[in-house]
Write an enzyme that holds these catalytic residues in place. Sequence first.
Site, PDB file in Angstrom:
ATOM      1  N   HIS A  48       0.842  -1.215   0.000  1.00 26.23           N
ATOM      2  CA  HIS A  48       0.000   0.000   0.000  1.00 26.23           C
ATOM      3  C   HIS A  48       0.871   1.257   0.000  1.00 26.23           C
ATOM      4  O   HIS A  48       1.256   1.775   1.048  1.00 26.23           O
ATOM      5  CB  HIS A  48      -0.933  -0.013   1.219  1.00 26.23           C
ATOM      6  CG  HIS A  48      -2.057   0.953   1.083  1.00 26.23           C
ATOM      7  ND1 HIS A  48      -3.362   0.647   1.410  1.00 26.23           N
ATOM      8  CD2 HIS A  48      -2.095   2.229   0.624  1.00 26.23           C
ATOM      9  CE1 HIS A  48      -4.137   1.686   1.164  1.00 26.23           C
ATOM     10  NE2 HIS A  48      -3.381   2.669   0.691  1.00 26.23           N
ATOM     11  N   ASP A  85      -8.659   3.134  -4.048  1.00 30.34           N
ATOM     12  CA  ASP A  85      -8.133   3.672  -2.788  1.00 30.34           C
ATOM     13  C   ASP A  85      -8.119   5.199  -2.745  1.00 30.34           C
ATOM     14  O   ASP A  85      -7.793   5.874  -3.709  1.00 30.34           O
ATOM     15  CB  ASP A  85      -6.717   3.158  -2.498  1.00 30.34           C
ATOM     16  CG  ASP A  85      -6.273   3.573  -1.109  1.00 30.34           C
ATOM     17  OD1 ASP A  85      -7.047   3.365  -0.174  1.00 30.34           O
ATOM     18  OD2 ASP A  85      -5.176   4.122  -0.966  1.00 30.34           O
ATOM     19  N   GLY A  94      -2.967  12.023   5.281  1.00 31.47           N
ATOM     20  CA  GLY A  94      -1.923  11.064   4.904  1.00 31.47           C
ATOM     21  C   GLY A  94      -0.549  11.402   5.451  1.00 31.47           C
ATOM     22  O   GLY A  94      -0.256  12.531   5.824  1.00 31.47           O
ATOM     23  N   ASP A 125       0.880   2.466   3.834  1.00 34.83           N
ATOM     24  CA  ASP A 125      -0.010   3.514   3.302  1.00 34.83           C
ATOM     25  C   ASP A 125       0.780   4.827   3.186  1.00 34.83           C
ATOM     26  O   ASP A 125       0.340   5.891   3.606  1.00 34.83           O
ATOM     27  CB  ASP A 125      -1.280   3.699   4.146  1.00 34.83           C
ATOM     28  CG  ASP A 125      -2.354   4.466   3.387  1.00 34.83           C
ATOM     29  OD1 ASP A 125      -2.115   4.856   2.217  1.00 34.83           O
ATOM     30  OD2 ASP A 125      -3.442   4.696   3.959  1.00 34.83           O
ATOM     31  N   HIS A 142       1.591   5.092  -2.112  1.00 35.83           N
ATOM     32  CA  HIS A 142       1.189   6.112  -3.097  1.00 35.83           C
ATOM     33  C   HIS A 142       2.460   6.750  -3.668  1.00 35.83           C
ATOM     34  O   HIS A 142       3.171   7.458  -2.952  1.00 35.83           O
ATOM     35  CB  HIS A 142       0.303   7.165  -2.432  1.00 35.83           C
ATOM     36  CG  HIS A 142      -0.990   6.603  -1.910  1.00 35.83           C
ATOM     37  ND1 HIS A 142      -2.116   6.516  -2.699  1.00 35.83           N
ATOM     38  CD2 HIS A 142      -1.309   6.049  -0.719  1.00 35.83           C
ATOM     39  CE1 HIS A 142      -3.094   5.948  -1.989  1.00 35.83           C
ATOM     40  NE2 HIS A 142      -2.634   5.652  -0.792  1.00 35.83           N
ATOM     41  N   ASN A 187      -6.340   9.239   7.074  1.00 34.22           N
ATOM     42  CA  ASN A 187      -7.640   8.623   6.830  1.00 34.22           C
ATOM     43  C   ASN A 187      -7.471   7.132   6.547  1.00 34.22           C
ATOM     44  O   ASN A 187      -6.788   6.781   5.598  1.00 34.22           O
ATOM     45  CB  ASN A 187      -8.324   9.299   5.628  1.00 34.22           C
ATOM     46  CG  ASN A 187      -9.756   8.822   5.460  1.00 34.22           C
ATOM     47  OD1 ASN A 187     -10.376   8.381   6.421  1.00 34.22           O
ATOM     48  ND2 ASN A 187     -10.257   8.897   4.239  1.00 34.22           N
TER      49      ASN A 187
HETATM   50 ZN   LIG Z   1      -7.225   4.279   1.568  1.00 34.75          ZN
HETATM   51 ZN   LIG Z   2      -3.896   4.691   0.638  1.00 35.02          ZN
END
Ligand SMILES: [Zn+2]
Ligand SMILES: [Zn+2]
Length: 425
Positions: free
Chosen positions: A60, A152, A324, A305, A62, A278
């Site tokens: 996970h 996502d 985030g 994440d 980004h 989140n």
């Molecule tokens: Zn998410």
């Molecule tokens: Zn995410």
Amino acid sequence: MSILIKSGRVIDPANKIDAVLDILIMGDKISQVAKNILVADAVVIDAKNKIVAPGIVDMHVHLRQPGREDKETVATATAAAAKGGVTTVLAMPNTQPAMDCPQSIELLQKIIKKNAVINVLICGAITQDRLGDQLNDIVALKKAGVLAISDDGSSVDSDAIMLQALKDATQAKVLTICHSEDKKLSGKGVINLGFNSTRLGLRGISNESEYKRVARDIELASKANAPVHIAHVSCQESVGIIAAAKKKGIKVTCETAPHYFALTQDDILDYDTNMKINPPLRTKKDLLAIKDGLKNMTIDIIASDHAPHTENEKDIEFDRAEFGKIGLESELAVSNMELIDKNVLSWPELIEKMSLNPAKVLGINKGTLSVNADADIIIIDAHKEFVLETKKIVSKSKNSPFIGRMVKGLVECTIFNGKIVFQNK
Ligand SMILES: [Zn+2]
Ligand SMILES: [Zn+2]
């Protein structure tokens, strides 16, 4: 070139190995795992008193590229990953453009080929532009190379579209990953709903907004007889729902992130926007449920994440700041401190949750130190303490809630495909 890693504590949950051994790498593969390996012409790495484990598979992440290269790029994120001991990442599809068609996937693949220093896999989007209205051609996405699909950042609200997505994904043999959030319930919330949200005068996000959607996503997966993976589990009720579904034999797996077992809403008292995440940081009760879930196998995986944002997007009022935090460079150390030092997991169990299990869930041949496996290996000094400093962060964005904290467990060396891609100096 061959590399010989000498006398490390080799931890390989796939083969139930936890012993002091040598590992010989020839080319891009592991060639031998044994005691006292002797070779004439290898680069020798002394791993005495260090842990030698398969590289972390972080499912996970980004990467922000294409579209938001001001936050992060494939080059900076994968360099950060290598520093954190991560040798495979699954890139989330909320880029600009979103990963919702073969053309976008091809664009990102080209960028990866040119810039990545570790293995980058791509997660496609479930719906067009991740808006939840129009289901993508999942077979075409699979053909283009995606291993999983997710919207996502958003959840697919329509039951009908989500059910069809699960069916199509199963047929195409890709995993469906759910960001389980009922936006009608979470609304404009920015922090966990409770005493602190009232005290700080901030709008709250209830546990209900997460666990009701977790229950719905699992119910649809059961109906479609499809595997489903729940992302970033943060609250007690979600852990309970997933445990019950597993007991019933529903094919559900899930992940949590280090911030959900290291921090709570009580850490946000000074309005630190790096704590705006989140789902939000929850209560002590939720944190303990997450730890229990990790211990009792309800929670299969730890993923970062990793969500980079620029200073302009974070150094503003709490209400307006982006959700985030980054995590690639701290996830191992934070997990070591919170889980191993506090007797929640053993080292083999932690490596299982950060490397072997995500590899299994994604269906990739990683996360093991078997002979002939890809030589993706990390060497960790588990006792080395260090302070997480902004100036030392490799990631382009610096939005870590752990800045200034002393952590423990330093990645000394990261080997990807038989090549040293990071070495602590
Ligand atoms: Zn998410
Ligand atoms: Zn995410």
